[in-house]
Motif scaffolding. Structure first.
Motif, PDB file in Angstrom:
ATOM      1  N   LYS A   6       5.293 -41.699 -54.753  1.00  0.00           N
ATOM      2  CA  LYS A   6       6.410 -41.033 -55.564  1.00  0.00           C
ATOM      3  C   LYS A   6       6.114 -39.473 -55.670  1.00  0.00           C
ATOM      4  O   LYS A   6       7.120 -38.913 -55.668  1.00  0.00           O
ATOM      5  N   ALA A   7       4.973 -39.188 -55.845  1.00  0.00           N
ATOM      6  CA  ALA A   7       4.456 -37.757 -56.287  1.00  0.00           C
ATOM      7  C   ALA A   7       4.987 -36.828 -54.987  1.00  0.00           C
ATOM      8  O   ALA A   7       5.115 -37.055 -53.950  1.00  0.00           O
ATOM      9  N   ALA A   8       5.545 -35.712 -55.691  1.00  0.00           N
ATOM     10  CA  ALA A   8       5.913 -34.705 -54.401  1.00  0.00           C
ATOM     11  C   ALA A   8       4.508 -34.214 -53.597  1.00  0.00           C
ATOM     12  O   ALA A   8       3.510 -33.836 -54.311  1.00  0.00           O
ATOM     13  N   TRP A   9       4.809 -34.052 -52.337  1.00  0.00           N
ATOM     14  CA  TRP A   9       3.608 -33.653 -51.621  1.00  0.00           C
ATOM     15  C   TRP A   9       3.723 -32.187 -51.411  1.00  0.00           C
ATOM     16  O   TRP A   9       2.572 -31.445 -50.777  1.00  0.00           O
ATOM     17  N   LYS A  10       4.604 -31.334 -51.909  1.00  0.00           N
ATOM     18  CA  LYS A  10       4.723 -29.802 -51.795  1.00  0.00           C
ATOM     19  C   LYS A  10       5.262 -29.431 -53.165  1.00  0.00           C
ATOM     20  O   LYS A  10       6.281 -30.121 -53.486  1.00  0.00           O
ATOM     21  N   PRO A  11       5.244 -28.179 -53.602  1.00  0.00           N
ATOM     22  CA  PRO A  11       6.221 -27.744 -54.612  1.00  0.00           C
ATOM     23  C   PRO A  11       7.614 -28.078 -54.463  1.00  0.00           C
ATOM     24  O   PRO A  11       8.014 -27.616 -53.282  1.00  0.00           O
ATOM     25  N   CYS A  12       8.108 -28.430 -55.328  1.00  0.00           N
ATOM     26  CA  CYS A  12       9.764 -28.592 -55.178  1.00  0.00           C
ATOM     27  C   CYS A  12      10.495 -28.504 -56.315  1.00  0.00           C
ATOM     28  O   CYS A  12       9.748 -28.572 -57.441  1.00  0.00           O
ATOM     29  N   VAL A  13      11.621 -28.759 -56.541  1.00  0.00           N
ATOM     30  CA  VAL A  13      12.526 -28.891 -57.446  1.00  0.00           C
ATOM     31  C   VAL A  13      13.148 -30.250 -57.550  1.00  0.00           C
ATOM     32  O   VAL A  13      14.020 -30.499 -56.240  1.00  0.00           O
ATOM     33  N   ARG A  14      12.961 -31.144 -58.405  1.00  0.00           N
ATOM     34  CA  ARG A  14      13.800 -32.536 -58.474  1.00  0.00           C
ATOM     35  C   ARG A  14      14.703 -32.561 -59.612  1.00  0.00           C
ATOM     36  O   ARG A  14      14.392 -32.062 -60.825  1.00  0.00           O
ATOM     37  N   ARG A  15      15.793 -33.256 -59.430  1.00  0.00           N
ATOM     38  CA  ARG A  15      16.684 -33.286 -60.599  1.00  0.00           C
ATOM     39  C   ARG A  15      16.391 -34.660 -61.295  1.00  0.00           C
ATOM     40  O   ARG A  15      16.239 -35.713 -60.604  1.00  0.00           O
ATOM     41  N   ASN A  16      16.351 -34.690 -62.596  1.00  0.00           N
ATOM     42  CA  ASN A  16      16.191 -35.818 -63.445  1.00  0.00           C
ATOM     43  C   ASN A  16      17.530 -36.564 -63.599  1.00  0.00           C
ATOM     44  O   ASN A  16      18.569 -36.188 -63.050  1.00  0.00           O
ATOM     45  N   ALA A  17      17.224 -37.539 -64.269  1.00  0.00           N
ATOM     46  CA  ALA A  17      18.481 -38.514 -64.640  1.00  0.00           C
ATOM     47  C   ALA A  17      19.882 -37.770 -65.147  1.00  0.00           C
ATOM     48  O   ALA A  17      21.001 -38.169 -65.150  1.00  0.00           O
ATOM     49  N   LYS A  18      19.353 -36.816 -65.947  1.00  0.00           N
ATOM     50  CA  LYS A  18      20.505 -35.919 -66.751  1.00  0.00           C
ATOM     51  C   LYS A  18      21.041 -34.895 -65.643  1.00  0.00           C
ATOM     52  O   LYS A  18      22.024 -34.084 -66.086  1.00  0.00           O
ATOM     53  N   GLU A  20      19.277 -32.412 -64.600  1.00  0.00           N
ATOM     54  CA  GLU A  20      18.756 -31.104 -64.825  1.00  0.00           C
ATOM     55  C   GLU A  20      17.512 -31.015 -63.961  1.00  0.00           C
ATOM     56  O   GLU A  20      16.846 -31.942 -63.128  1.00  0.00           O
ATOM     57  N   ARG A  21      17.194 -29.578 -63.479  1.00  0.00           N
ATOM     58  CA  ARG A  21      16.209 -29.458 -62.512  1.00  0.00           C
ATOM     59  C   ARG A  21      14.936 -29.125 -63.025  1.00  0.00           C
ATOM     60  O   ARG A  21      14.667 -28.617 -64.226  1.00  0.00           O
ATOM     61  N   VAL A  22      13.858 -29.932 -62.596  1.00  0.00           N
ATOM     62  CA  VAL A  22      12.585 -29.998 -62.984  1.00  0.00           C
ATOM     63  C   VAL A  22      11.794 -29.534 -61.785  1.00  0.00           C
ATOM     64  O   VAL A  22      11.533 -30.072 -60.683  1.00  0.00           O
ATOM     65  N   GLN A  23      10.981 -28.420 -62.057  1.00  0.00           N
ATOM     66  CA  GLN A  23      10.089 -27.885 -61.143  1.00  0.00           C
ATOM     67  C   GLN A  23       8.773 -28.672 -61.218  1.00  0.00           C
ATOM     68  O   GLN A  23       8.206 -29.051 -62.338  1.00  0.00           O
ATOM     69  N   LEU A  24       8.332 -29.125 -59.925  1.00  0.00           N
ATOM     70  CA  LEU A  24       7.051 -29.888 -59.780  1.00  0.00           C
ATOM     71  C   LEU A  24       5.942 -29.110 -58.818  1.00  0.00           C
ATOM     72  O   LEU A  24       6.474 -28.553 -57.927  1.00  0.00           O
ATOM     73  N   ASP A  25       4.995 -29.544 -58.889  1.00  0.00           N
ATOM     74  CA  ASP A  25       4.067 -29.003 -58.047  1.00  0.00           C
ATOM     75  C   ASP A  25       3.328 -29.888 -57.360  1.00  0.00           C
ATOM     76  O   ASP A  25       3.806 -31.179 -57.542  1.00  0.00           O
TER      77      ASP A  25
END
Length: 225
Positions: A6-18, A20-25
């Motif tokens: 499930k982890a992001a394989w490259k930097p991205c932004v994912r939207r959570n259940a609310k 909201e934008r969550v920045q991930l590495d």
């Protein structure tokens, strides 16, 4: 394996259940205990204990927030080789795209900068130092200890040090304060229960015999860290 997938394989932004934008590495995944429990068919407490065990063994790092928890897979590059980007584009990204469409979220490539700190690979575990004493407790952990009877924190700390000093296998940790905080969380219900039953004052130098046997068995199984 589920978390790695499930982890992001490259930097991205994912939207959570609310929404909201969550920045991930790379190697990070944002979720909540409830969502993990639903995915794994586990209770919330079991999910929390499992994540604590993974963190104690330096397999993941976690950062809690209002919208959920960001999990960082330690040594992610070992599990997901990124040398062939075409395979990633055709496989992992497509799989993540399907997952996000089903959950009403989205992925967007962003800068590699992130507010979530990746655990340093150079941090190696070490045995508990002689006469080790923890630093100040986080507010949430201090709130638990405040409910304990007088002197109980010192007793638990003495037992904690004795246990790890005597342990001969798998006794290295990189952050002993964090291990101690998890121990307090794990033992909190037991301490309150013993206090209610009037057994918390037995054997002032240590735990009661039954509690000690249960604690030792849980530690051997890796359930009390």
């Amino acid at each position: 394996m589920w978390l790695i997938e499930k982890a992001a394989w490259k930097p991205c932004v994912r939207r959570n259940a609310k929404g909201e934008r969550v920045q991930l590495d790379r190697g990070q995944f944002h979720t909540s205990l409830r969502n993990l429990g639903e995915a794994w068919s586990w209770g919330k407490n079991k999910v929390a204990r499992f994540l604590e065990r993974l963190e104690d063994h330096e397999m993941i790092g976690t950062v809690a927030g209002q919208s959920g928890c960001t999990i960082t897979i330690c040594n992610y590059d070992v599990y997901q080789d990124a040398r062939d980007s075409s395979d990633q584009d055709g496989g992992t990204v497509a799989g993540q795209s399907r997952d996000t469409q089903e959950e009403g979220k989205e992925y967007t490539s962003v800068s590699k900068d992130t507010s979530v700190v990746m655990p340093r690979a150079s941090e190696k575990g070490h045995r508990i130092p002689a006469n080790w004493h923890p630093g100040p407790l986080p507010a949430t952990v201090a709130a638990l200890v405040a409910q304990w009877p007088p002197g109980r924190e010192e007793r638990e700390l003495e037992g904690f040090r004795d246990y790890w000093e005597a342990r001969t296998r798998d006794a290295a940790r990189s952050d002993w304060d964090k291990v101690w905080h998890n121990r307090i969380r794990d033992q909190h219900d037991r301490v309150l229960r013993e206090n209610r039953n009037g057994s918390g004052n037995f054997n002032s130098g240590g735990r009661s015999g039954v509690a000690e046997a249960i604690h030792t068995a849980r530690d051997r199984l890796g359930l009390s860290r």
